[in-house]
Motif scaffolding. Structure first.
Motif, PDB file in Angstrom:
ATOM      1  N   PRO A 237       0.795  -1.228   0.000  1.00 50.58           N
ATOM      2  CA  PRO A 237       0.000   0.000   0.000  1.00 50.58           C
ATOM      3  C   PRO A 237       0.829   1.281   0.000  1.00 50.58           C
ATOM      4  O   PRO A 237       0.400   2.294  -0.545  1.00 50.58           O
ATOM      5  CB  PRO A 237      -0.834  -0.124   1.286  1.00 50.58           C
ATOM      6  N   SER A 238       2.018   1.215   0.583  1.00 46.87           N
ATOM      7  CA  SER A 238       2.855   2.408   0.703  1.00 46.87           C
ATOM      8  C   SER A 238       3.880   2.544  -0.425  1.00 46.87           C
ATOM      9  O   SER A 238       4.734   3.433  -0.373  1.00 46.87           O
ATOM     10  CB  SER A 238       3.598   2.370   2.041  1.00 46.87           C
ATOM     11  N   SER A 239       3.811   1.710  -1.449  1.00 52.12           N
ATOM     12  CA  SER A 239       4.866   1.690  -2.469  1.00 52.12           C
ATOM     13  C   SER A 239       4.873   2.965  -3.311  1.00 52.12           C
ATOM     14  O   SER A 239       3.837   3.587  -3.557  1.00 52.12           O
ATOM     15  CB  SER A 239       4.688   0.477  -3.385  1.00 52.12           C
ATOM     16  N   LYS A 240       6.058   3.335  -3.780  1.00 52.24           N
ATOM     17  CA  LYS A 240       6.193   4.475  -4.679  1.00 52.24           C
ATOM     18  C   LYS A 240       5.448   4.224  -5.985  1.00 52.24           C
ATOM     19  O   LYS A 240       4.882   5.146  -6.583  1.00 52.24           O
ATOM     20  CB  LYS A 240       7.675   4.758  -4.956  1.00 52.24           C
ATOM     21  N   PHE A 241       5.454   2.973  -6.432  1.00 48.15           N
ATOM     22  CA  PHE A 241       4.753   2.633  -7.665  1.00 48.15           C
ATOM     23  C   PHE A 241       3.273   2.975  -7.562  1.00 48.15           C
ATOM     24  O   PHE A 241       2.712   3.645  -8.440  1.00 48.15           O
ATOM     25  CB  PHE A 241       4.930   1.141  -7.977  1.00 48.15           C
ATOM     26  N   LEU A 242       2.606   2.509  -6.501  1.00 49.90           N
ATOM     27  CA  LEU A 242       1.179   2.764  -6.357  1.00 49.90           C
ATOM     28  C   LEU A 242       0.887   4.237  -6.131  1.00 49.90           C
ATOM     29  O   LEU A 242      -0.114   4.763  -6.633  1.00 49.90           O
ATOM     30  CB  LEU A 242       0.596   1.928  -5.225  1.00 49.90           C
ATOM     31  N   LYS A 243       1.750   4.913  -5.406  1.00 48.18           N
ATOM     32  CA  LYS A 243       1.533   6.346  -5.206  1.00 48.18           C
ATOM     33  C   LYS A 243       1.586   7.093  -6.523  1.00 48.18           C
ATOM     34  O   LYS A 243       0.757   7.976  -6.789  1.00 48.18           O
ATOM     35  CB  LYS A 243       2.578   6.892  -4.226  1.00 48.18           C
ATOM     36  N   GLN A 244       2.549   6.737  -7.384  1.00 47.98           N
ATOM     37  CA  GLN A 244       2.645   7.405  -8.682  1.00 47.98           C
ATOM     38  C   GLN A 244       1.458   7.034  -9.567  1.00 47.98           C
ATOM     39  O   GLN A 244       0.884   7.895 -10.249  1.00 47.98           O
ATOM     40  CB  GLN A 244       3.945   7.034  -9.388  1.00 47.98           C
ATOM     41  N   LEU A 245       1.084   5.754  -9.568  1.00 51.84           N
ATOM     42  CA  LEU A 245      -0.018   5.314 -10.414  1.00 51.84           C
ATOM     43  C   LEU A 245      -1.333   5.969 -10.005  1.00 51.84           C
ATOM     44  O   LEU A 245      -2.136   6.358 -10.858  1.00 51.84           O
ATOM     45  CB  LEU A 245      -0.150   3.792 -10.343  1.00 51.84           C
ATOM     46  N   ASN A 246      -1.550   6.107  -8.704  1.00 48.88           N
ATOM     47  CA  ASN A 246      -2.850   6.553  -8.208  1.00 48.88           C
ATOM     48  C   ASN A 246      -2.979   8.062  -8.042  1.00 48.88           C
ATOM     49  O   ASN A 246      -4.090   8.566  -7.846  1.00 48.88           O
ATOM     50  CB  ASN A 246      -3.161   5.869  -6.881  1.00 48.88           C
ATOM     51  N   VAL A 247      -1.876   8.777  -8.117  1.00 50.05           N
ATOM     52  CA  VAL A 247      -1.935  10.203  -7.821  1.00 50.05           C
ATOM     53  C   VAL A 247      -2.863  10.954  -8.780  1.00 50.05           C
ATOM     54  O   VAL A 247      -3.557  11.898  -8.378  1.00 50.05           O
ATOM     55  CB  VAL A 247      -0.526  10.829  -7.802  1.00 50.05           C
ATOM     56  N   ASP A 248      -2.888  10.543 -10.037  1.00 54.15           N
ATOM     57  CA  ASP A 248      -3.718  11.238 -11.022  1.00 54.15           C
ATOM     58  C   ASP A 248      -5.024  10.513 -11.317  1.00 54.15           C
ATOM     59  O   ASP A 248      -5.787  10.930 -12.181  1.00 54.15           O
ATOM     60  CB  ASP A 248      -2.937  11.429 -12.325  1.00 54.15           C
ATOM     61  N   GLY A 249      -5.282   9.405 -10.616  1.00 53.84           N
ATOM     62  CA  GLY A 249      -6.525   8.688 -10.835  1.00 53.84           C
ATOM     63  C   GLY A 249      -6.531   7.883 -12.121  1.00 53.84           C
ATOM     64  O   GLY A 249      -5.487   7.478 -12.633  1.00 53.84           O
ATOM     65  N   LEU A 250      -7.721   7.650 -12.650  1.00 53.44           N
ATOM     66  CA  LEU A 250      -7.903   6.787 -13.800  1.00 53.44           C
ATOM     67  C   LEU A 250      -7.872   7.578 -15.106  1.00 53.44           C
ATOM     68  O   LEU A 250      -7.944   8.798 -15.106  1.00 53.44           O
ATOM     69  CB  LEU A 250      -9.233   6.042 -13.675  1.00 53.44           C
ATOM     70  N   ALA A 251      -7.785   6.853 -16.215  1.00 54.00           N
ATOM     71  CA  ALA A 251      -7.705   7.481 -17.531  1.00 54.00           C
ATOM     72  C   ALA A 251      -9.099   7.818 -18.048  1.00 54.00           C
ATOM     73  O   ALA A 251     -10.029   7.015 -17.919  1.00 54.00           O
ATOM     74  CB  ALA A 251      -7.003   6.554 -18.516  1.00 54.00           C
ATOM     75  N   GLU A 252      -9.232   8.975 -18.631  1.00 54.38           N
ATOM     76  CA  GLU A 252     -10.485   9.346 -19.276  1.00 54.38           C
ATOM     77  C   GLU A 252     -10.681   8.493 -20.529  1.00 54.38           C
ATOM     78  O   GLU A 252      -9.731   8.155 -21.230  1.00 54.38           O
ATOM     79  CB  GLU A 252     -10.466  10.832 -19.653  1.00 54.38           C
ATOM     80  N   GLY A 253     -11.928   8.141 -20.805  1.00 52.45           N
ATOM     81  CA  GLY A 253     -12.239   7.398 -22.012  1.00 52.45           C
ATOM     82  C   GLY A 253     -12.219   5.892 -21.873  1.00 52.45           C
ATOM     83  O   GLY A 253     -12.595   5.182 -22.806  1.00 52.45           O
ATOM     84  N   VAL A 254     -11.781   5.391 -20.730  1.00 53.27           N
ATOM     85  CA  VAL A 254     -11.778   3.946 -20.467  1.00 53.27           C
ATOM     86  C   VAL A 254     -12.864   3.635 -19.449  1.00 53.27           C
ATOM     87  O   VAL A 254     -12.987   4.324 -18.435  1.00 53.27           O
ATOM     88  CB  VAL A 254     -10.406   3.471 -19.931  1.00 53.27           C
ATOM     89  N   ASP A 255     -13.655   2.599 -19.720  1.00 50.43           N
ATOM     90  CA  ASP A 255     -14.671   2.142 -18.774  1.00 50.43           C
ATOM     91  C   ASP A 255     -14.025   1.102 -17.854  1.00 50.43           C
ATOM     92  O   ASP A 255     -13.573   0.061 -18.318  1.00 50.43           O
ATOM     93  CB  ASP A 255     -15.849   1.529 -19.524  1.00 50.43           C
ATOM     94  N   TYR A 256     -13.985   1.405 -16.555  1.00 46.80           N
ATOM     95  CA  TYR A 256     -13.293   0.558 -15.587  1.00 46.80           C
ATOM     96  C   TYR A 256     -14.292  -0.215 -14.719  1.00 46.80           C
ATOM     97  O   TYR A 256     -15.277   0.359 -14.240  1.00 46.80           O
ATOM     98  CB  TYR A 256     -12.448   1.397 -14.639  1.00 46.80           C
ATOM     99  N   THR A 257     -13.999  -1.482 -14.478  1.00 46.68           N
ATOM    100  CA  THR A 257     -14.755  -2.300 -13.538  1.00 46.68           C
ATOM    101  C   THR A 257     -13.773  -3.059 -12.652  1.00 46.68           C
ATOM    102  O   THR A 257     -12.935  -3.806 -13.170  1.00 46.68           O
ATOM    103  CB  THR A 257     -15.664  -3.311 -14.267  1.00 46.68           C
ATOM    104  N   ALA A 258     -13.862  -2.861 -11.354  1.00 49.32           N
ATOM    105  CA  ALA A 258     -13.013  -3.580 -10.398  1.00 49.32           C
ATOM    106  C   ALA A 258     -13.868  -4.616  -9.683  1.00 49.32           C
ATOM    107  O   ALA A 258     -14.814  -4.274  -8.978  1.00 49.32           O
ATOM    108  CB  ALA A 258     -12.396  -2.613  -9.392  1.00 49.32           C
ATOM    109  N   VAL A 259     -13.547  -5.895  -9.888  1.00 48.26           N
ATOM    110  CA  VAL A 259     -14.280  -6.995  -9.264  1.00 48.26           C
ATOM    111  C   VAL A 259     -13.442  -7.530  -8.113  1.00 48.26           C
ATOM    112  O   VAL A 259     -12.264  -7.865  -8.292  1.00 48.26           O
ATOM    113  CB  VAL A 259     -14.579  -8.113 -10.288  1.00 48.26           C
ATOM    114  N   TRP A 260     -14.049  -7.616  -6.931  1.00 40.94           N
ATOM    115  CA  TRP A 260     -13.286  -8.030  -5.754  1.00 40.94           C
ATOM    116  C   TRP A 260     -14.123  -8.974  -4.896  1.00 40.94           C
ATOM    117  O   TRP A 260     -15.340  -9.092  -5.079  1.00 40.94           O
ATOM    118  CB  TRP A 260     -12.849  -6.809  -4.928  1.00 40.94           C
TER     119      TRP A 260
END
Length: 206
Positions: free
Chosen positions: A129-152
């Motif tokens: 949860p604290s990784s630099k990778f996830l912080k960089q990936l999540n800082v700007d949120g998701l991409a416009e124009g892509v329909d996202y579904t997270a199944v958990w």
């Protein structure tokens, strides 16, 4: 002809393992042509896919772009770390224009503590949860124009604490994104189970 669909495996996995055969069967039963189902293989042997999701994103992009050239905008179904590989390609490498929809199955979008068991690998460290990778990936949120579904699933032993395989609530309000809770299934069952497939299949190509 059915729509091009790319399958992306996760940590330690390949696209050759039995659960992916079951998912491909589910797609065919829904009318998908075998020629329209593409598979990303980060490694050829199970157990070797332990690098950073960032390092595998280019391989995801190569398959997505080939599928796009063959049939237009692509749907992606990605499991576990495969969802992070695909997000990196879409959100950090400009690949969003090739992807219509992205369904993630048990992807630790908000990180997972279970990877502490494999911290000798870069992939496991990047999913903390604290990784630099996830912080960089999540800082700007998701991409416009892509329909996202997270199944958990609450029974997912590999993504802990519960709910880390979903998007933050504010993302579902801001982006074209949703969270779907599947039944009481474990990590690999999320790929193979027909009932899980039925949970998200209506959002492919949404």
């Amino acid at each position: 002809m059915s729509k091009p669909t790319v399958l992306v495996h996760g940590f330690l996995d390949t696209g050759y393992t039995p659960w992916w055969s079951l998912l491909r069967r589910n797609l065919r039963r829904e009318g998908y042509d075998e020629d329209d189902i593409y598979t990303v293989n980060a490694e050829r042997v199970p157990g070797l896919t332990v690098g950073s999701p960032r390092d595998y994103a280019e391989k995801v992009g190569a398959v997505v772009e080939r599928a796009y050239d063959d049939g237009g905008e692509v749907d992606v179904i990605a499991h576990s770390m495969g969802g992070l590989k695909t997000r990196w390609y879409a959100e950090e490498m400009g690949g969003a224009g090739y992807i219509d929809s992205l369904v993630t199955l048990s992807t630790p979008h908000q990180g997972t503590e279970t990877t502490r068991l494999a911290l000798f690998t870069k992939g496991a460290r990047d999913m903390l949860p604290s990784s630099k990778f996830l912080k960089q990936l999540n800082v700007d949120g998701l991409a416009e124009g892509v329909d996202y579904t997270a199944v958990w699933s609450r029974n997912d032993y590999a993504v802990r604490p519960n709910g880390r395989g979903s998007f933050p609530d504010e993302w579902t309000e801001r982006y074209d994104a949703r969270n779907l809770r599947a039944g009481p299934y474990g990590h690999l069952e999320m790929v193979a189970r027909r009932s899980v497939f039925d949970t998200y299949s209506g959002f492919l190509g949404a």
